[in-house]
Design an enzyme around this catalytic site. Structure first.
Site, short mmCIF file in Angstrom:
data_model
loop_
_atom_site.label_atom_id
_atom_site.label_comp_id
_atom_site.label_asym_id
_atom_site.label_seq_id
_atom_site.Cartn_x
_atom_site.Cartn_y
_atom_site.Cartn_z
CG ASP A 57 -2.08 -0.95 1.48
OD1 ASP A 57 -1.95 -1.66 -0.27
OD2 ASP A 57 -2.77 -0.95 2.07
CG HIS A 86 -6.88 6.51 3.61
ND1 HIS A 86 -7.15 6.25 3.84
CD2 HIS A 86 -5.38 6.22 3.96
CE1 HIS A 86 -7.49 4.71 4.07
NE2 HIS A 86 -6.20 4.20 4.33
CG MET A 138 -2.25 3.41 7.04
SD MET A 138 -3.48 2.54 6.66
CE MET A 138 -4.62 2.91 7.70
CG ASP A 140 -1.98 3.96 3.11
OD1 ASP A 140 -1.56 3.13 3.26
OD2 ASP A 140 -2.83 3.70 3.25
NE ARG A 173 -12.67 2.72 7.52
CZ ARG A 173 -11.63 1.41 7.74
NH1 ARG A 173 -11.19 1.26 8.82
NH2 ARG A 173 -12.99 0.29 6.77
CD GLU A 217 -8.08 -5.92 -1.92
OE1 GLU A 217 -9.14 -5.58 -1.24
OE2 GLU A 217 -6.94 -5.77 -0.95
CG ASP A 218 -7.55 -8.18 3.06
OD1 ASP A 218 -8.04 -7.93 2.64
OD2 ASP A 218 -7.06 -7.17 3.52
CD1 TRP A 231 -10.90 -0.26 1.57
CD2 TRP A 231 -11.79 -1.90 2.27
NE1 TRP A 231 -10.96 -0.08 2.79
CE2 TRP A 231 -11.04 -1.55 3.48
CE3 TRP A 231 -13.45 -2.64 2.79
CZ2 TRP A 231 -10.69 -2.24 4.88
CZ3 TRP A 231 -13.49 -3.22 4.29
CH2 TRP A 231 -11.97 -3.18 5.03
C1 UD2 Z 1 -7.07 -2.32 3.99
C2 UD2 Z 1 -5.49 -2.83 3.92
C3 UD2 Z 1 -5.19 -2.72 2.03
C4 UD2 Z 1 -5.97 -3.06 1.25
C5 UD2 Z 1 -7.44 -2.72 1.95
C6 UD2 Z 1 -9.04 -3.10 1.19
C7 UD2 Z 1 -3.85 -2.88 5.44
C8 UD2 Z 1 -2.59 -2.68 6.54
N1 UD2 Z 1 -4.71 -2.38 4.02
O1 UD2 Z 1 -6.20 -0.79 3.57
O2 UD2 Z 1 -3.82 -3.67 1.59
O3 UD2 Z 1 -6.70 -4.39 1.67
O4 UD2 Z 1 -7.74 -2.88 3.53
O5 UD2 Z 1 -9.26 -2.97 0.20
O6 UD2 Z 1 -4.56 -3.83 6.64
N2 UD2 Z 1 -5.88 2.67 -3.41
C9 UD2 Z 1 -5.10 4.47 -4.07
N3 UD2 Z 1 -6.47 4.90 -3.92
C10 UD2 Z 1 -7.71 4.20 -3.72
C11 UD2 Z 1 -7.72 3.95 -2.85
C12 UD2 Z 1 -6.78 2.74 -2.61
O7 UD2 Z 1 -4.35 4.66 -4.21
O8 UD2 Z 1 -8.64 5.27 -3.82
C13 UD2 Z 1 -3.97 2.19 -2.16
C14 UD2 Z 1 -3.31 2.75 -1.91
O9 UD2 Z 1 -2.19 2.13 -2.52
C15 UD2 Z 1 -3.98 2.13 -0.58
C16 UD2 Z 1 -4.41 0.74 -0.94
O10 UD2 Z 1 -5.00 0.86 -1.89
O11 UD2 Z 1 -2.78 2.20 0.82
C17 UD2 Z 1 -5.46 0.24 -0.07
O12 UD2 Z 1 -6.10 0.94 0.20
P1 UD2 Z 1 -6.83 2.41 1.69
O13 UD2 Z 1 -5.16 2.66 2.22
O14 UD2 Z 1 -7.80 3.61 1.64
O15 UD2 Z 1 -7.75 0.94 2.42
P2 UD2 Z 1 -7.24 0.56 3.93
O16 UD2 Z 1 -6.49 1.61 5.28
O17 UD2 Z 1 -8.46 0.70 4.51
MN MN Z 2 -4.72 2.69 3.92
#
Ligand code: UD2
Ligand code: MN
Length: 353
Positions: free
Chosen positions: A199, A294, A291, A201, A296, A264-265, A261
């Site tokens: 990711d 950003h 992290m 972030d 949610r 997939e993981d 969202w």
């Molecule tokens: C969690 C997971 C992430 C992924 C996601 C669900 C952890 C630490 N992270 O992240 O790996 O499984 O849940 O999909 O467990 N991104 C963009 N632009 C966007 C949206 C996403 O660039 O508009 C990319 C970016 O690299 C981001 C990553 O996708 O860091 C994951 O998306 P998130 O940060 O919005 O999601 P988060 O923090 O809930």
């Molecule tokens: Mn994130």
């Protein structure tokens, strides 16, 4: 006839006869072998892309050739907690935002075009691709690059950073972008053998988190500050994770059907665990990450996709990957791969529409 000694090695090999090369025949042959690998890569690349090859494409393909210069240096030492280079906990600056120009001025001199790095003093055991799914997170990207290049270089790794950007404003598909990054990075550099899905972030906070593949898949980001510095659940595989090429092929990569969202993981976690692999982690006191903030994303109900996903592993993944590559750019600090995804087509392929 001019002595080969006075010619560059490649010119020597390509000159009318190998005889004057004398003791250098082995090196000549090695160089020719590397050249043929490169030509195969060019051929593969031409078959795999719609766009004609540009000069920057050629530069990219030369990456494996660089290895020729590393035959005589010793293998890079395995870095561990006792290595003097690795100091343990490190800071991450997430407050100041650098400009791309100042980052390039600072970091580009040590990199090849496309954000590729090759250690000079040793022969690395792996060739690593850091694959980052991306859209609309420019500030995070700049902070990520500022942190990650020095972090990876302190580990003496041969690596490239590949930013895979989704074009348009349809639902983001992180996992499909990972598959694209894997596929495109390998087309450019067939010798890559270790893939880190990261990711944008997330920033590692300890130099002992080795970004280098081992015998099992590794979930790197086990201990994240915003998650209360604990592993959220035992099978978590999101954030930053690491697989060899063989492991990726074994599980057919990621699923392509997770638009929006989440989920997939967990699907990938199931893929690896159902193929006799075990998710491993560094100790929580080492595997520390921060992290960046950003908004949610909206949560989705993934139950049905996840349950059915178990039956789809060998028909949904690398072998069914479809996308349109709209850009391939060798930026000074990273390789940018921009793709358009047709959601209707991807879901129809899997009988989900
Ligand atoms: C969690 C997971 C992430 C992924 C996601 C669900 C952890 C630490 N992270 O992240 O790996 O499984 O849940 O999909 O467990 N991104 C963009 N632009 C966007 C949206 C996403 O660039 O508009 C990319 C970016 O690299 C981001 C990553 O996708 O860091 C994951 O998306 P998130 O940060 O919005 O999601 P988060 O923090 O809930
Ligand atoms: Mn994130």
């Amino acid at each position: 006839m001019m002595k080969c000694r006075k010619l560059a090695l490649t010119r020597c090999c390509l000159s009318r006869t190998l005889t004057p090369c004398r003791g250098r025949q082995v090196l000549c042959l090695l160089t020719l072998l590397m050249a043929s690998v490169t030509l195969s890569a060019v051929a593969l690349r031409m078959r795999g892309s719609e766009a004609p090859l540009s000069l920057s494409d050629f530069l990219h393909i030369l990456f494996p050739l660089e290895l020729a210069g590393h035959r005589r240096v010793p293998p890079c030492a395995l870095l561990d907690g006792n290595d003097t280079e690795l100091k343990g906990p490190i800071d991450a600056d997430t407050d100041s935002i650098p400009s791309l120009a100042e980052l390039e001025e600072w970091l580009a001199p040590s990199l090849l075009p496309g954000g590729l790095f090759i250690p000079r003093n040793c022969r690395p055991s792996h060739k690593i691709a850091v694959i980052v799914p991306f859209r609309d997170r420019r500030v995070h990207l700049k902070i990520f690059l500022r942190h990650m290049h020095p972090f990876l270089q302190r580990q003496n790794l041969q690596y490239g950073i590949f930013i895979v950007e989704q074009a348009g404003d349809g639902p983001f598909n992180r996992a499909l972008l990972m598959n694209v990054g894997y596929r495109e990075a390998l087309l450019l550099h067939p010798s890559l053998d270790c893939f880190i899905f990261h990711d944008v972030d997330l920033l590692p906070l300890d130099d002992r988190i080795r970004y280098s593949c081992g015998g099992q898949p590794v979930h790197l980001s086990a201990n994240i500050d915003v998650h209360g510095n604990k592993l959220m659940y035992a099978n978590l595989f999101g954030g930053a994770s690491m697989l060899t090429k063989a492991m990726m092929e074994n599980v057919n990569g990621f699923s392509n059907v997770f638009f929006g969202w989440g989920g997939e993981d967990d699907d990938m976690s199931f893929r690896v665990r159902s193929h006799d692999m075990k998710i491993t982690r560094y100790n929580l006191d080492i595997a520390r990450y921060t992290m960046m903030r950003h908004v949610r994303e909206n949560k989705n109900d993934r139950q049905k996709l996840l349950i059915d996903g178990r039956k789809r592993i060998h028909s949904d993944g690398l072998n069914s990957l479809r996308y349109e590559r709209v850009r391939l750019d060798l930026r000074p600090l990273f390789t940018l791969i921009e793709v358009r995804i047709n959601q209707t087509q991807v879901l129809t392929d899997q009988g989900l529409l």
